[in-house]
Scaffold this active site. Structure first.
Site, PDB file in Angstrom:
ATOM      1  N   GLY A   9       0.996  -1.184   0.144  1.00 54.10           N
ATOM      2  CA  GLY A   9      -0.013   0.047   0.005  1.00 54.10           C
ATOM      3  C   GLY A   9       0.913   1.319   0.075  1.00 54.10           C
ATOM      4  O   GLY A   9       2.007   1.470   0.484  1.00 54.10           O
ATOM      5  N   SER A  10       0.298   2.317  -0.758  1.00 54.17           N
ATOM      6  CA  SER A  10       1.189   3.712  -0.682  1.00 54.17           C
ATOM      7  C   SER A  10       0.793   4.364   0.731  1.00 54.17           C
ATOM      8  O   SER A  10      -0.041   3.969   1.611  1.00 54.17           O
ATOM      9  CB  SER A  10       0.528   4.551  -1.675  1.00 54.17           C
ATOM     10  OG  SER A  10       0.714   4.043  -2.852  1.00 54.17           O
ATOM     11  N   GLY A  11       1.472   5.501   0.979  1.00 55.04           N
ATOM     12  CA  GLY A  11       1.553   6.007   2.280  1.00 55.04           C
ATOM     13  C   GLY A  11       2.552   5.967   3.089  1.00 55.04           C
ATOM     14  O   GLY A  11       2.864   6.276   4.214  1.00 55.04           O
ATOM     15  N   HIS A  12       3.637   5.082   2.469  1.00 58.69           N
ATOM     16  CA  HIS A  12       4.793   4.758   3.334  1.00 58.69           C
ATOM     17  C   HIS A  12       6.006   5.361   2.877  1.00 58.69           C
ATOM     18  O   HIS A  12       7.143   5.075   2.943  1.00 58.69           O
ATOM     19  CB  HIS A  12       5.053   3.218   3.493  1.00 58.69           C
ATOM     20  CG  HIS A  12       3.980   2.604   4.045  1.00 58.69           C
ATOM     21  ND1 HIS A  12       3.217   2.744   5.273  1.00 58.69           N
ATOM     22  CD2 HIS A  12       2.964   1.634   3.416  1.00 58.69           C
ATOM     23  CE1 HIS A  12       2.223   1.972   5.312  1.00 58.69           C
ATOM     24  NE2 HIS A  12       1.912   1.155   4.258  1.00 58.69           N
TER      25      HIS A  12
ATOM     26  N   ASP B 123      -1.138  -8.321   1.368  1.00 59.75           N
ATOM     27  CA  ASP B 123       0.097  -8.417   0.470  1.00 59.75           C
ATOM     28  C   ASP B 123       0.398  -9.832   0.288  1.00 59.75           C
ATOM     29  O   ASP B 123       0.872 -10.302  -0.775  1.00 59.75           O
ATOM     30  CB  ASP B 123       1.196  -7.684   1.162  1.00 59.75           C
ATOM     31  CG  ASP B 123       1.002  -6.176   1.079  1.00 59.75           C
ATOM     32  OD1 ASP B 123       0.244  -5.713   0.505  1.00 59.75           O
ATOM     33  OD2 ASP B 123       1.783  -5.616   2.112  1.00 59.75           O
TER      34      ASP B 123
ATOM     35  N   HIS C 295       0.062   1.443   9.502  1.00 62.74           N
ATOM     36  CA  HIS C 295      -1.313   1.783   8.808  1.00 62.74           C
ATOM     37  C   HIS C 295      -2.264   2.586   9.470  1.00 62.74           C
ATOM     38  O   HIS C 295      -3.458   2.720   9.152  1.00 62.74           O
ATOM     39  CB  HIS C 295      -2.193   0.452   8.097  1.00 62.74           C
ATOM     40  CG  HIS C 295      -1.077  -0.232   7.153  1.00 62.74           C
ATOM     41  ND1 HIS C 295      -0.268  -1.500   7.621  1.00 62.74           N
ATOM     42  CD2 HIS C 295      -0.742  -0.252   5.947  1.00 62.74           C
ATOM     43  CE1 HIS C 295       0.530  -1.887   6.579  1.00 62.74           C
ATOM     44  NE2 HIS C 295       0.144  -1.032   5.615  1.00 62.74           N
TER      45      HIS C 295
ATOM     46  N   GLY D  13      14.021  36.553  16.888  1.00 65.09           N
ATOM     47  CA  GLY D  13      13.663  36.588  18.321  1.00 65.09           C
ATOM     48  C   GLY D  13      15.048  36.398  19.515  1.00 65.09           C
ATOM     49  O   GLY D  13      14.699  36.356  20.511  1.00 65.09           O
ATOM     50  N   ASP D  14      16.142  36.536  18.758  1.00 63.63           N
ATOM     51  CA  ASP D  14      17.307  36.431  19.704  1.00 63.63           C
ATOM     52  C   ASP D  14      18.253  37.385  19.792  1.00 63.63           C
ATOM     53  O   ASP D  14      19.340  37.068  20.403  1.00 63.63           O
ATOM     54  CB  ASP D  14      18.264  34.981  19.180  1.00 63.63           C
ATOM     55  CG  ASP D  14      18.662  35.647  17.981  1.00 63.63           C
ATOM     56  OD1 ASP D  14      18.387  36.543  17.319  1.00 63.63           O
ATOM     57  OD2 ASP D  14      19.590  34.508  17.477  1.00 63.63           O
ATOM     58  N   CYS D  15      17.664  38.652  19.351  1.00 62.77           N
ATOM     59  CA  CYS D  15      18.660  39.772  19.466  1.00 62.77           C
ATOM     60  C   CYS D  15      19.029  40.122  20.794  1.00 62.77           C
ATOM     61  O   CYS D  15      20.318  40.435  21.178  1.00 62.77           O
ATOM     62  CB  CYS D  15      18.129  40.888  18.640  1.00 62.77           C
ATOM     63  SG  CYS D  15      18.845  42.555  18.675  1.00 62.77           S
TER      64      CYS D  15
END
Length: 429
Positions: free
Chosen positions: A62-65, A118, A226, A411-413
């Protein structure tokens, strides 16, 4: 409350075919069979047709991996990958089309993850191919170490350890071995690998809502790939605690998931599940390596850290351990052009730490200059007081400067300027 998942997609029904089209545009060494949308097969551009003179190695699911499995197609690894729809096994016709496209006289090895769909579809395609005269062997990978004995209804699930089996089999095939020998090496690798996953979030399928099964302070141990529930849901822990638990589960001598003992050698794979920053994967690797070496007495020969087999956009990771020997290391180190296999990971590992270079010793004259407190002139005293006052003011303004900088920068000045002020104070004094 479950919310609609946000995705950079077009039609949810087209995500797999459009992914494949983008993949082959990105990597010219890959092609796909023109059978969209029913047939979704990625194959090596140099291995098409019955004239291919080495064992073809085919995998899929299956796809999604992604990047599995299509990202591991290339010389030295898979010859073709067959994709089903998201989390759905590819149909028999697609698998059979892949076999016909790349299998020559040396035959074909099918590497299958241990899921019912599978096994059924690849098995039926294999039998059909055999009836057409093709030589076919199959190796099934079940590397999951999360389920307690008897290890689930269908046995151990196939997880990220399958990628290492792909690499071993692909290198053996590329070396010109026979189908029987390639299958034997793949089977040996599949029996020497164990994996367990940990999820921080549940994945969202294209076009569907996001499940709220996991709370904000919960993680899931022993998940599948899955979106299926894992073995247990527990409170959020630090990554060091999570790694310790996963390694203990994989290496348990009671369950005998992995045939490895103190004094053995191993390969370690830290795999992101889709939405895990590289920083977090590296933090896990930095804990896993010394834990294996010091706590379990296992020498770590290779470390692969990255994204290999995902579950769409799931946050989390899996850890894979494979017992290694000289042959397995040779196969893992063999060259490949598969786009998703990490580059430059072969070879012996030097010590991780390198000492900080020590500055050259100052001369005696410099020592004398630095040790003597020089009397300042009136103007010097005034300058010293001005520098000290400015430095204190910078330190006091740190929070305000950070706040202002966060509106226009990173934000580090204030922190940076405050540090400069502190250094000036030390220098003046």
């Amino acid at each position: 409350m479950a919310l609609q998942g946000k995705k950079l997609i077009n039609n949810p029904d087209d995500v797999v075919t459009e992914f494949i089209e983008g993949l082959v545009e990105t990597y010219p060494g890959l092609q796909y069979l023109d059978g969209f949308p029913e047939i979704k097969v990625v194959l090596r551009a140099d291995a098409v047709g019955g004239a291919y003179d080495k064992v073809a190695v085919i995998s899929g699911g299956g796809s999604g991996h992604e990047p599995a499995h299509a990202g591991f197609v290339g010389p030295g690894m898979l010859t073709a990958a067959v994709s089903g729809d998201v989390f759905a096994s590819p149909p028999v016709d697609s698998i059979l089309a892949a076999i016909r496209a790349v299998t020559g006289t040396m035959g074909c090895l099918l590497i299958i993850k241990n899921y019912t769909g599978d096994r059924l579809n690849f098995g039926l395609a294999a039998e059909q191919a055999k009836s057409e005269g093709y030589k076919i062997e199959m190796v099934i990978v079940g590397d999951d170490c999360a389920l307690p004995p008897p290890r689930g209804i269908a046995g151990r699930r196939g997880l990220a350890g399958t990628i290492l089996v792909h690499k071993v089999a692909g290198a053996a095939a590329d070396a010109g071995l026979s189908l029987a020998d390639v299958a034997a090496e793949a089977k040996h690798a599949s029996e020497a690998v164990g994996t367990m996953g940990v999820a921080l979030s549940v994945c969202t399928l294209p076009g569907q809502v996001t499940s709220d099964r996991l709370g904000p302070e919960q993680i899931e141990l022993g998940l599948g790939i899955h979106g299926e529930p894992g073995a247990a849901v527990v409170e959020l822990q630090t990554v060091d605690v999570v790694v310790e638990h996963v390694l203990k589960q994989i290496l348990s001598q009671e369950t005998q998931y992995l045939p490895i003992t103190r004094g053995s050698n191993a390969v370690l794979l830290i795999n992101g599940l889709g939405a895990t920053p590289v920083m977090e994967l590296m933090i896990a690797a930095r804990k896993a390596v010394p834990e294996l070496q010091l706590e379990y007495g296992i020498a770590v020969d290779r470390v692969y850290t990255g994204t290999f087999m995902t579950s769409l956009d799931m946050a989390g990771l899996s850890i894979t351990i494979m017992r290694s020997d000289e042959n397995i290391l040779q196969r893992l180190d063999a060259p490949t052009k598969a786009p998703a296999w990490p580059v430059g990971s072969e070879g012996n590992r030097p010590p991780a730490k390198f000492p900080v270079p020590v500055p050259p010793s100052p001369s005696m004259k410099d020592d004398e200059i630095l040790s003597e407190r020089q009397e300042l002139s009136k103007q010097g005293c005034m300058l010293e007081a001005a520098i000290e006052a400015a430095a204190k003011e910078l330190i006091d303004l740190k929070d305000n400067l950070n706040d202002w900088d966060s509106k226009v920068g990173d934000g580090d000045c204030g922190t940076t300027v405050g540090l400069v002020g502190f250094i000036n104070l030390v220098f003046v004094r």
